[in-house]
Design a protein around this motif. Structure first.
Motif, PDB file in Angstrom:
ATOM      1  N   ASP A  16     -20.809   6.214 -14.278  1.00 47.66           N
ATOM      2  CA  ASP A  16     -21.433   7.485 -14.645  1.00 47.66           C
ATOM      3  C   ASP A  16     -21.674   7.510 -16.150  1.00 47.66           C
ATOM      4  O   ASP A  16     -20.736   7.613 -16.938  1.00 47.66           O
ATOM      5  N   ALA A  17     -22.946   7.433 -16.552  1.00 45.81           N
ATOM      6  CA  ALA A  17     -23.277   7.435 -17.976  1.00 45.81           C
ATOM      7  C   ALA A  17     -23.281   8.832 -18.576  1.00 45.81           C
ATOM      8  O   ALA A  17     -23.194   8.990 -19.790  1.00 45.81           O
ATOM      9  N   HIS A  18     -23.402   9.847 -17.734  1.00 46.85           N
ATOM     10  CA  HIS A  18     -23.316  11.227 -18.214  1.00 46.85           C
ATOM     11  C   HIS A  18     -23.229  12.173 -17.030  1.00 46.85           C
ATOM     12  O   HIS A  18     -24.144  12.261 -16.212  1.00 46.85           O
TER      13      HIS A  18
ATOM     14  N   SER B  43     -29.590   7.898 -22.981  1.00 47.38           N
ATOM     15  CA  SER B  43     -29.272   8.054 -21.564  1.00 47.38           C
ATOM     16  C   SER B  43     -30.219   9.082 -20.964  1.00 47.38           C
ATOM     17  O   SER B  43     -30.201  10.261 -21.347  1.00 47.38           O
TER      18      SER B  43
ATOM     19  N   THR C 181     -29.519   3.922 -20.396  1.00 52.17           N
ATOM     20  CA  THR C 181     -28.729   4.171 -19.198  1.00 52.17           C
ATOM     21  C   THR C 181     -29.355   5.339 -18.443  1.00 52.17           C
ATOM     22  O   THR C 181     -30.193   6.066 -18.965  1.00 52.17           O
TER      23      THR C 181
ATOM     24  N   HIS D 208     -28.474   8.739 -15.713  1.00 56.92           N
ATOM     25  CA  HIS D 208     -27.397   9.616 -15.249  1.00 56.92           C
ATOM     26  C   HIS D 208     -27.949  10.691 -14.317  1.00 56.92           C
ATOM     27  O   HIS D 208     -29.154  10.864 -14.178  1.00 56.92           O
TER      28      HIS D 208
ATOM     29  N   ASP E   5     -26.212  13.967 -14.324  1.00 58.76           N
ATOM     30  CA  ASP E   5     -25.854  15.242 -14.961  1.00 58.76           C
ATOM     31  C   ASP E   5     -25.174  16.204 -13.993  1.00 58.76           C
ATOM     32  O   ASP E   5     -25.304  17.418 -14.130  1.00 58.76           O
TER      33      ASP E   5
ATOM     34  N   ILE F 216     -26.140   8.564  -7.571  1.00 61.68           N
ATOM     35  CA  ILE F 216     -26.705   7.590  -8.497  1.00 61.68           C
ATOM     36  C   ILE F 216     -27.887   6.847  -7.879  1.00 61.68           C
ATOM     37  O   ILE F 216     -28.843   6.492  -8.579  1.00 61.68           O
TER      38      ILE F 216
ATOM     39  N   VAL G  75     -27.171   1.693 -14.386  1.00 55.68           N
ATOM     40  CA  VAL G  75     -26.073   2.473 -13.796  1.00 55.68           C
ATOM     41  C   VAL G  75     -24.842   1.602 -13.537  1.00 55.68           C
ATOM     42  O   VAL G  75     -23.892   2.049 -12.897  1.00 55.68           O
TER      43      VAL G  75
ATOM     44  N   ALA H 193     -24.427   0.981 -18.377  1.00 55.58           N
ATOM     45  CA  ALA H 193     -23.629   2.202 -18.495  1.00 55.58           C
ATOM     46  C   ALA H 193     -22.212   1.880 -18.954  1.00 55.58           C
ATOM     47  O   ALA H 193     -21.625   2.600 -19.771  1.00 55.58           O
TER      48      ALA H 193
END
Length: 544
Positions: free
Chosen positions: A68-70, A401, A441, A443, A445, A453, A486, A490
């Motif tokens: 999870d990048a964000h 991202s 990357t 995400h 949110d 994803i 991802v 990430a």
């Protein structure tokens, strides 16, 4: 190959390693929570012992667990415990009457006594029949005995009833805080809609869960993430000490199913990070740095743009282009410099191009005073970043991202309402960034959208709106690029690429078993691929 017998061997499908060469191999062995062997089936099978579990993929695909990048794990936990006010396809709210029904059902479902808070999350004023926010009168119709709060889909606005406003100390004479706005009627009374930092007065009065409740909510959110193939989650605006303590207790007890990296909001970062120089002592929980909010949401009309919105917001002048949450460039410069001076990674939320410009200027100033460090400062969303700004991002070595869900869930309204055709076609300009060699990357949110994803990958690859129209197809990513964004990319954004993000010997055995390989599937069907198992350090944490 030689060594101790493997705990588990996967074979018989595509093992998508996402390594430097993007190899797809026949088999992988897992031992002691790490990858023990990767390669040809016969070679990997040499590690099979009497106790080795053997999984025939049967033509399915095995990928690194998604990173999870964000996202907002704590807020996702809250949403799972709240009334779901989202429009289809996420929820069932299509009008304010539906919203009121969901809130009344929440009172009944949770058996809330008079005076207890009623919380709903996810409404979208541009996706209900009335095309407006609920106001205090609408929520008073839900209940006058309870404080009632509805959080906007963007999490940058909320609507409160009269009781909630009273508890929060907000009236017609309450001044707007810096970086926020209390919407008012012609007579000066608050409508109940609060923007950005104006929400803080309500947030400060919300009840905190008990230790046990916080642990249960955190676990529910992590299990939800795992159902989408995630093995690393992020809490990208940590503000709740109870959530942090719950995660630390679960981590110390060995009960966390995922890794969690948290970024306290800047106003809280000094207390949280300075008190914990080890960035979190839990085995699966750590503090990664700090989070800055530099503007709001385009769909909430609070993102800070360089040009006015396409369709003027109700009650705003045609020249209105949003506003920054920092009162001046100097204040933002000081915040970023503070992060750099303390060695904290900086994540900066910026949707509007004017806010993005402020972030770039602050990063440049901080880099000049604190040069020569691998910081991986990341602009979160960067939804309307311009081409010349991407050149500056490359020059400064910043990460970006992107949130491709903006294209699918909101793309039609971006084109017709918020930005107009020209700017909307360039939201999330992934191809422009990748072609410059900028680290990118992707995400989701969450809870703005579910932590799905594969849908983020699908949206980045196809750039199709919920109305079935292409939006900026020239900015598409390839499936390979999107999968890397991802997984390994990430992980790199989080400074964790040496231990996760690809299937390579010695790395954590964080894996996701998919019904099909997203690299070879029909691109339009990527989001339909089923997650059949999620594995964290060799242990199954999700099966349907």
């Amino acid at each position: 190959m030689s060594g101790a017998p493997a705990d588990r061997i996967f074979f018989g499908g595509d093992v998508v390693t996402v390594d430097r060469d993007d190899r797809v191999v026949d088999a992988v062995a897992v031992a002691g929570g790490r990858i023990a062997a990767v390669g040809r089936r016969d070679d990997v099978m040499a590690l099979r012992g009497p106790g080795t579990a053997v999984t025939d993929l049967g033509g399915r695909a095995l990928l690194p667990g998604f990173v999870d990048a964000h996202g907002h794990l704590a807020l996702t936990a809250q949403k799972l415990a709240s009334a779901n006010l989202s429009p289809p396809p996420i929820g069932r709210v299509t009008c304010i009457g539906d919203l009121q029904r969901e809130m009344r059902e929440q009172i009944e479902r949770r058996d809330l006594a008079p005076g207890e808070w009623v919380i709903g999350m996810g409404y979208d004023d541009t996706d209900v029949e009335e095309r407006r926010h609920p106001d205090r009168d609408d929520l008073d119709a839900v209940s006058r005995e309870h404080p009632v709060v509805a959080l906007h889909v963007s999490a940058h606005l909320l609507a409160a009833n009269s009781r909630a406003l009273e508890v929060a100390g907000i009236s017609g004479v309450t001044p707007d805080p810096e970086g926020g706005r209390i919407r008012r009627r012609d007579n000066g009374d608050a409508t109940g809609v609060l923007e950005e930092t104006a929400m803080n007065a309500v947030f400060a009065r919300l009840p905190q869960p008990s230790g046990q409740e916080a642990e249960e909510q955190a676990l529910a959110a992590m299990e939800y993430y795992a159902s989408f193939g995630a093995t690393t989650a992020q809490e990208a605006a940590l503000f709740s000490p109870s959530f942090m303590q719950a995660c630390l207790r679960l981590s110390d007890a060995g009960e966390m199913p995922l890794d969690v990296v948290a970024y306290p909001l800047y106003t809280l970062a000094r207390g949280m990070l300075a008190a914990d120089s080890g960035r979190g002592h839990g085995r699966r929980f750590r503090l990664g740095g700090m989070k800055l909010l530099t503007d709001g949401s385009i769909q909430g009309y609070t993102a800070y743009l360089s040009r006015p919105y396409h369709a003027a917001a109700a009650g705003r002048e045609p020249s209105y282009a949003g506003f920054p949450t920092f009162g001046s460039q100097e204040k933002l410069n000081a915040a970023v410099a503070d992060g750099y001076a303390n060695g904290w990674q900086v994540l900066a939320h910026a949707n509007g191009d004017a806010a993005i410009g402020m972030v770039i200027e602050a990063a440049r100033a901080a880099d000049e005073s604190h040069p020569g460090v691998d910081r991986r400062t990341t602009i979160i969303h960067a939804q309307t970043i311009r081409e010349e700004q991407l050149d500056e991002v490359r020059e400064l070595g910043l990460y970006v991202s992107f949130f491709p869900g903006h294209v699918y869930y909101g793309g039609d309204r971006h084109r017709e309402v918020f930005l107009g055709p020209e700017r909307a076609a360039r939201i999330n300009p992934m191809r422009s960034a990748l072609d410059r060699g900028i680290p990118v990357t992707l995400h989701h949110d969450s809870p703005v959208t579910p932590p799905d994803i594969l849908t983020a990958v699908w949206s980045a690859v196809n750039r199709v709106t919920s109305g079935g129209r292409e939006l900026g197809p020239e900015q598409r990513m390839t499936p390979r690029e999107a999968v890397r964004a991802v997984t390994i990319d990430a992980a790199r954004q989080l400074f964790e690429e040496e231990r996760k993000g690809s299937i390579e010997v010695g790395k954590l055995a964080d894996l996701v078993l998919l019904a099909a390989n997203p690299l070879t599937a029909d691109p339009m069907r990527i989001r339909e691929i089923v997650v059949e198992e999620t594995v964290k350090e060799g242990e199954t944490v999700y099966v349907p």
